[in-house]
Write a protein that holds these residues in place. Structure first.
Motif, PDB file in Angstrom:
ATOM      1  N   LEU A  36       0.741  -1.146  -0.083  1.00  0.00           N
ATOM      2  CA  LEU A  36      -0.111  -0.008   0.071  1.00  0.00           C
ATOM      3  C   LEU A  36       0.858   1.229  -0.126  1.00  0.00           C
ATOM      4  O   LEU A  36       0.573   2.058  -0.860  1.00  0.00           O
ATOM      5  N   TRP A  37       2.014   1.333   0.884  1.00  0.00           N
ATOM      6  CA  TRP A  37       2.565   2.494   1.224  1.00  0.00           C
ATOM      7  C   TRP A  37       4.029   2.452   0.474  1.00  0.00           C
ATOM      8  O   TRP A  37       4.842   3.434   0.602  1.00  0.00           O
ATOM      9  N   GLY A  38       4.702   1.389   0.076  1.00  0.00           N
ATOM     10  CA  GLY A  38       5.835   1.158  -0.340  1.00  0.00           C
ATOM     11  C   GLY A  38       6.746   0.512   0.535  1.00  0.00           C
ATOM     12  O   GLY A  38       6.950   0.853   1.894  1.00  0.00           O
ATOM     13  N   ALA A  39       7.769  -0.336   0.106  1.00  0.00           N
ATOM     14  CA  ALA A  39       8.522  -1.034   0.917  1.00  0.00           C
ATOM     15  C   ALA A  39       9.685  -0.271   1.565  1.00  0.00           C
ATOM     16  O   ALA A  39       9.952  -0.454   2.676  1.00  0.00           O
ATOM     17  N   HIS A  46      10.356  -5.943  -6.350  1.00  0.00           N
ATOM     18  CA  HIS A  46      10.266  -4.761  -7.086  1.00  0.00           C
ATOM     19  C   HIS A  46      11.332  -4.293  -8.013  1.00  0.00           C
ATOM     20  O   HIS A  46      11.220  -3.874  -8.939  1.00  0.00           O
ATOM     21  N   LEU A  47      12.652  -4.532  -7.307  1.00  0.00           N
ATOM     22  CA  LEU A  47      13.825  -3.969  -7.919  1.00  0.00           C
ATOM     23  C   LEU A  47      14.456  -4.809  -9.222  1.00  0.00           C
ATOM     24  O   LEU A  47      14.776  -4.597  -9.876  1.00  0.00           O
ATOM     25  N   GLU A 103      11.156   4.681  -4.443  1.00  0.00           N
ATOM     26  CA  GLU A 103       9.857   3.996  -3.717  1.00  0.00           C
ATOM     27  C   GLU A 103       9.302   3.099  -4.672  1.00  0.00           C
ATOM     28  O   GLU A 103       9.462   3.179  -5.735  1.00  0.00           O
ATOM     29  N   THR A 104       8.884   1.920  -3.881  1.00  0.00           N
ATOM     30  CA  THR A 104       8.302   0.656  -4.722  1.00  0.00           C
ATOM     31  C   THR A 104       6.820   1.169  -5.326  1.00  0.00           C
ATOM     32  O   THR A 104       6.330   2.192  -4.461  1.00  0.00           O
TER      33      THR A 104
END
Length: 540
Positions: free
Chosen positions: A81-84, A141-142, A215-216
């Motif tokens: 929801l908010w980014g890892a 994600h990276l 950010e993810t």
């Protein structure tokens, strides 16, 4: 707004690997904390008044483990929801704050200080547990394609490297680390916690250096607080009931009540999640064969893992009469082999695919457990360490492929949840294994104690062992009889552990079924980013 609509920036592969390495440092700290306090526990308890209140002292360890477990699903969903990256920073700060509070707890004295320490360990556990799914979500994600498998292998290895280093690091601090402060009376065990603070701060600064401007992607929705409460109750009651099963037996009334609470909470949670637009954990993910298979592999390998982690040192201590240093040697060989296997597994699965790598790892663990069935009172430490290291290498091979299968099946909007579910599955498997191991061991100990304390049965035993000269002799008056009974009890302990290891081997064989269901690498939009080109992620 979907994650594909988020504005994005480009980060080159070298920078992505730098972020991965730094994120692994936090996971390393959390893994080390799982083991290091076990070394310091006798000193801590002695400082707080001794072992008179063992049940209360056990919460120094249990508080961290339970908070570690509860944090995972909440952190996983929050990452989506908010980014890892930003939540990884929050988790590091929680871990550092809990460590500082734990170190300062001695100021509260024997009574309040123990409560203070337990509360600080909860905060520390929440931070440490959150770091695991957050770092895995960040890695997912990276990286894409083959690079993702390698990255998840490195992330998985970080926990076990920390676990391997933890005991030696703890012993070094307790025996060698002293920083005298004028007018301040500090016990050496306090530095076990205090040193976490600068380590966390350095990691935090490095995160800002390598990932401060990224950010993810963030999915739409909100945090399901009721779902979070329900899954926390289910996990706490479930793990608690399994722990009680090992200690009190499987028919204990309180255990049955706790198990009932866990089942009801889980059932309500599933019904609730299916009805929500933004669930904490989308249970529909389990409809995907790869996702379900990955979690089942994690569950079953968690069972075999705890058998090795607990069974190996117990065998050294109870059967071989080895001390803590020899147990640490065997355990270090196991955890280092897991770490090495996790990295190798990431590389191999990137080339050969998740199914083949996982099956190979499971077959190696089966072979290692088969060899362990030959352990006896004559087994030397080198063979035992070798067998545990082979097991560890096999287990390590399964870490990356099951993680890769789960996150790719879940999709980029649920990387955090998928990562958390894998950790929960493994923890539940370990809890079941530990409960069964404890139950079998405790039942046998009770049987042996009753036999030795019964003169009639003891006399029958010494006759069966070919030493009728000890008939009617009281063990309290004969060292020779004590030596005979000790040798016999060591043999009995070896047989009990062989039974536990045989059950674990059966579980490992059963793991082949979900391992075969993982399938090959799927080529979808998740794989569209080449691991050799710049990597696209979302800006905050």
């Amino acid at each position: 707004m979907s994650d594909l609509e988020q504005p994005s920036i480009r980060i080159n592969p070298a920078a992505a690997w730098a972020v991965l390495v730094v994120a692994s440092l936090g996971v390393f700290l959390g893994g080390a904390e799982l083991m290091v306090v076990a070394i310091a526990l006798p000193s801590i308890v002695a400082d707080f008044g001794g072992w008179a209140d063992l049940s209360r002292a056990s919460w120094i360890v249990n508080a961290y483990l339970l908070a570690y477990l509860v944090a995972m699903p909440l952190a996983g969903r929050a990452a989506d929801l908010w980014g890892a990256r930003r939540l990884y920073v929050v988790a590091l700060l929680l871990f550092a704050a809990g460590s500082l509070g734990a170190g300062l707890s001695r100021a509260g004295g024997p009574e309040a200080g123990m409560d203070w320490l337990i509360a600080a360990r909860v905060v520390q556990g929440l931070g440490g547990g959150a770091l695991v799914p957050l770092s895995m979500a960040l890695a997912s994600h990276l990286f894409a394609g083959r690079a993702r498998a390698v990255a998840l292998g490195i992330e998985g290895a970080a926990t076990f490297v920390g676990m391997a280093v933890g005991p030696a690091y703890g012993a070094w601090v307790l025996l060698s680390f002293t920083v005298p402060l004028p007018g301040v009376d500090l016990a050496t065990w306090q530095w076990i916690f205090f040193l976490n603070v600068p380590a966390a701060i350095v990691t935090l600064l490095l995160i800002y250096v390598v990932a401060g401007g990224m950010e993810t992607p963030r999915a739409g929705g909100r945090v399901d607080l009721l779902g979070g409460l329900l899954i926390s109750v289910a996990l706490l009651a479930g793990v608690g009931s399994l722990t009680l099963a090992g200690q009190r037996g499987w028919d204990d009334p309180f255990l049955l009540g706790a198990a009932g609470v866990a089942v009801v909470a889980l059932a309500v949670f599933v019904v609730l999640e299916l009805r929500l637009r933004y669930p904490l954990i989308d249970t529909r993910l389990f409809r995907d064969k790869r996702f379900s298979a990955a979690n089942l592999v994690s569950l079953l390998t968690g069972y075999t893992l705890v058998t090795a982690i607990i069974g190996g040192p117990v065998f050294v201590n109870r059967v071989l009469n080895g001390g803590a240093d020899l147990s640490a040697t065997a355990l270090t060989g196991l955890t280092l082999a897991i770490a090495a296997g996790a990295v190798v597994g990431g590389v191999v699965s990137a080339v050969a695919g998740e199914r083949l790598t996982t099956v190979a790892g499971v077959l190696i663990t089966i072979g290692a457990l088969w060899m362990s069935l030959g352990w006896s009172t004559e087994t030397d430490l080198s063979r035992l360490t070798r067998d545990l290291a082979i097991f560890g290498a096999g287990f390590g091979l399964t870490v990356s492929p099951r993680a890769t299968s789960a996150v790719e099946a879940a999709g980029r909007s649920a990387y955090g949840v998928a990562s958390a579910m894998l950790q929960i599955s493994r923890t539940l498997g370990m809890s079941v294994g530990l409960a069964l191991l404890t139950s079998i061991g405790q039942n046998r100990i009770d049987e042996l104690t009753a036999l030795i304390n019964d003169p009639v049965r003891r006399d029958a035993l010494v006759v069966a062992l070919g030493h009728s000269e000890f008939v009617g002799v009281d063990p309290h008056t004969s060292l020779a009889l004590v030596d005979l009974l000790e040798m016999w009890s060591r043999q009995q302990a070896a047989e009990v552990l062989q039974l536990v290891l045989a059950i674990a081997m059966g579980v490992a064989v059963a793991t082949l079924a979900p391992a075969l269901a993982l399938g090959g690498r799927r080529r979808g939009d998740d794989q569209s980013v080449s691991s050799g080109s710049a990597i696209t992620i979302s800006s905050p």
